[in-house]
Structure formats: C-alpha cells, structure tokens
Design a protein around this motif. Structure first.
Motif, short mmCIF file in Angstrom:
data_model
loop_
_atom_site.label_atom_id
_atom_site.label_comp_id
_atom_site.label_asym_id
_atom_site.label_seq_id
_atom_site.Cartn_x
_atom_site.Cartn_y
_atom_site.Cartn_z
N GLY A 29 -9.43 -10.60 82.73
CA GLY A 29 -9.99 -9.82 81.64
C GLY A 29 -9.24 -8.57 81.26
N LEU A 30 -8.20 -8.19 81.98
CA LEU A 30 -7.43 -7.00 81.59
C LEU A 30 -6.74 -7.23 80.25
N ASP A 31 -6.63 -6.18 79.44
CA ASP A 31 -5.90 -6.24 78.18
C ASP A 31 -4.43 -6.52 78.49
N PRO A 32 -3.88 -7.63 77.98
CA PRO A 32 -2.51 -7.98 78.34
C PRO A 32 -1.48 -6.94 77.93
N VAL A 33 -1.63 -6.32 76.78
CA VAL A 33 -0.66 -5.33 76.33
C VAL A 33 -0.71 -4.10 77.22
#
Length: 344
Positions: free
Chosen positions: A142-146
């Motif tokens: 769930g972490l923001d990839p950017v």
C-alpha cells in the motif's frame, strides 16, 4: 516500450524504444510504476572506456517499484497485480551471505556475472522490468510507489550504515551527516527514528541546510574547512561519536577524520572517490572506518515498515520518462533537492 538507456561511453542517457521483455522460467515481469535516479548512475556513466565493463546499451535505474505483470514458469511467491519493491543488490542465492539475506555482500556475484538492475543488468527506468528471482521482490503493502521507490537505495543504504554502528549512538551521543541530498536527508530521519543521538548536518548551501533542519537535524553547519571546529564546539571539544559521509570526496573525508572522537566510527557511504588515512597517528585511537554497501533484504523490509508508520519519507521531484535526461543533468549539477523519480 520506452526505456532510459546509456548508449555510448561518455554520452548522456537517452530515451529509446526497445522491445518489451518476456520473463523466463523463475523470472517476474513488472510494469514499472516509478524508478529513482542516483549518483551511482553517474558514477558508471563517468567511467572511461577502459574502465567500463557493462554491456551497452544499458537501461538505467536500480531503484524500482512496480506491479507484477507476468510470471515466468514456476513462480508461485507472487501473483499478477501484486505491488512490489525491487531489492537491488542481487547475489548468487547459494552462499552463506545470501542465505542471511545479505546479498549486498555476496562474494560470488561478480565472478558469476550477476549485476544489480541498472548497474550491469537491464534496469527499472523503463515501462517494464524483468526481475531474476522472487527473492528480489518485497511487498509494498500500500505504500505510494513514487514516494517509496527511493527507499530501495536512498533509504536502505543509510539504514544499513546506521544499524552497523547503532551501539555507538546511545542517549547523549552525536552523529554527523555530511551531505544532506538523496541519501543524507533520509539518513537524518533514520537517525532520529532509531537513536537518541544529536544530529549535526553538513552541506554546502543554506538551502540544503534548511532542508536538513526540516527533516530533523538538530544543528546545521556549512561544509567547509571550518566545519570540524564547529563540530568540536557543538560537542564540548570531544568530537562526534559517528560521522556518516554521504559524499565520500577527499575534503569531506578529511572533515570526518578531523571531527570524529576517540573510539568513534566513520561510515564512508558516498562514492566521491576520496580516501581517508587510518591507523596509528592518522585517526583518533579506536576509530573504525568502514565503506558499507547497500543493505540486506530484511533491512529493506524494516525501512519500508518505517515509511508505513510515517517515521520516514523521501523528498521527491517527479519527472516523466521523456524528461529523464534533463533530470540526470540536474542531478549531475546538484540542483535536485532530495531524490529525482521517473514515472513511466
């Protein structure tokens, strides 16, 4: 697909059209969501022809996150659609270091021709990436990839360096961070999260020092010939318990040598090409000097865990893949604050 490639020794990277790769048995294809730029890329692109040993053209990018797009035969650890981060320092998988998850110190990788993505193998600065083995993927959960992509190096590398000397950083200790850019500004946050040390940050401009204060540095000092005296003053004349040099050039290493206390430690993280003399009479008694490399797979999991709890974030400047050559030029000029990230 589009890919950012180093095509000719001495030339700038280019955006090119290349075929979409197919995974072989045991491999995984990712649809890349984000790829980070690093000074290590410039290091290999700055090598003269006689020292350059990697294949050309080379797709850049050793920091990568993506979505599992296609599985090679026999892969059962992940499913199509899983969001994952790439663990970059690939090893042989069979030695004692690899068995401990420390593929960054695999003694067999070089002689077997095993290279990290973007640093010898095709990298993640493309629309798709082939990962050689499922053990080189870690769930993003769930972490923001950017926001998370740079943690695979710019987070993992300082984390590994700090954990190595964490016993030297109890309450009342002092840690010096030289260079507060892509790795250094994350290192400051890790020091604040894992230790009770007072953090002194050094850099060459007031803008970068302001950024260092904003991510948790207690004190900031301009990085020049007067910095060791300032560090001694801030530490009551004792010096720093640990100095983390994220530049690694001769002047910054001299600052480290002149700033560290008796029985302290110097972690040379940057690849600026400098060396530091050590031994009787050249460094204070008991000082250790170490050049750490990347980090272990379990440490990457720990770094991502810190990010999920909000204790760690990376300052990111985002670029489209078409603008990657411009991003690399700005990285080389030192005008990126934090980390540059390409989004295919």
């Amino acid at each position: 697909m589009k890919a950012v490639q180093y095509v000719e020794v001495g030339s700038a990277p280019e955006v090119r059209e290349i075929p979409v790769p197919e995974p072989k048995p045991g491999q995984i294809r990712l649809r890349v969501l984000a790829a980070g730029l690093c000074h290590s890329d410039w290091f290999i692109m700055g090598l003269p022809a006689e020292a350059y040993s990697y294949p050309l053209p080379l797709t850049l990018g050793h920091e990568a996150v993506g979505v599992v797009d296609k599985l090679g035969e026999g892969v059962t650890e992940f499913a199509v659609g899983d969001d994952v981060a790439v663990y970059g320092p690939w090893g042989c998988g069979a030695c004692a270091e690899c068995a401990r998850g420390r593929e960054n110190y695999c003694p067999n990788a070089a002689k077997l021709g095993i290279h990290p993505p973007g640093l010898g193998s095709p990298g993640g600065m493309a629309e798709y990436l082939i990962v050689d083995n499922a053990r080189h993927l870690v769930p993003l959960q769930g972490l923001d990839p950017v926001a998370a992509v740079a943690l695979t190096d710019a987070g993992l590398t300082p984390y590994h360096a700090i954990k190595n000397v964490i016993d030297k950083l109890p309450g009342g200790s002092t840690a010096v961070v030289i260079g507060t850019g892509g790795l250094g500004h994350v290192g400051i946050q890790i020091l604040r999260a894992l230790t009770s040390a007072t953090v002194i940050a050094l850099d060459v401009t007031e803008e970068k020092l302001e950024h260092a204060r904003s991510v948790g540095a207690h004190h900031t000092v301009l990085s020049n010939s007067e910095a060791p005296a300032a560090i001694r003053e801030l530490t009551g004349g004792i010096g720093a318990d640990v100095v983390f040099d994220f530049v690694g050039a001769t002047p910054t290493l001299e600052t480290a040598r002149a700033s560290v206390r008796v029985d302290g430690a110097i972690e040379v993280v940057g690849i600026g090409g400098g060396t530091v003399p050590t031994g009787f009479g050249s460094t204070p008694f008991g000082v250790s000097v170490r050049a750490p490399y990347w980090g272990s797979r379990d440490e990457l999991m720990e770094v991502l865990g810190l990010a999920r709890t909000g204790q760690l974030s990376v300052s990111v400047e985002r670029f489209d893949i078409a603008d990657a050559p411009t991003a690399y030029a700005r990285l080389h000029e030192g005008t990126i604050v934090g980390r540059a990230v390409v989004v295919p």
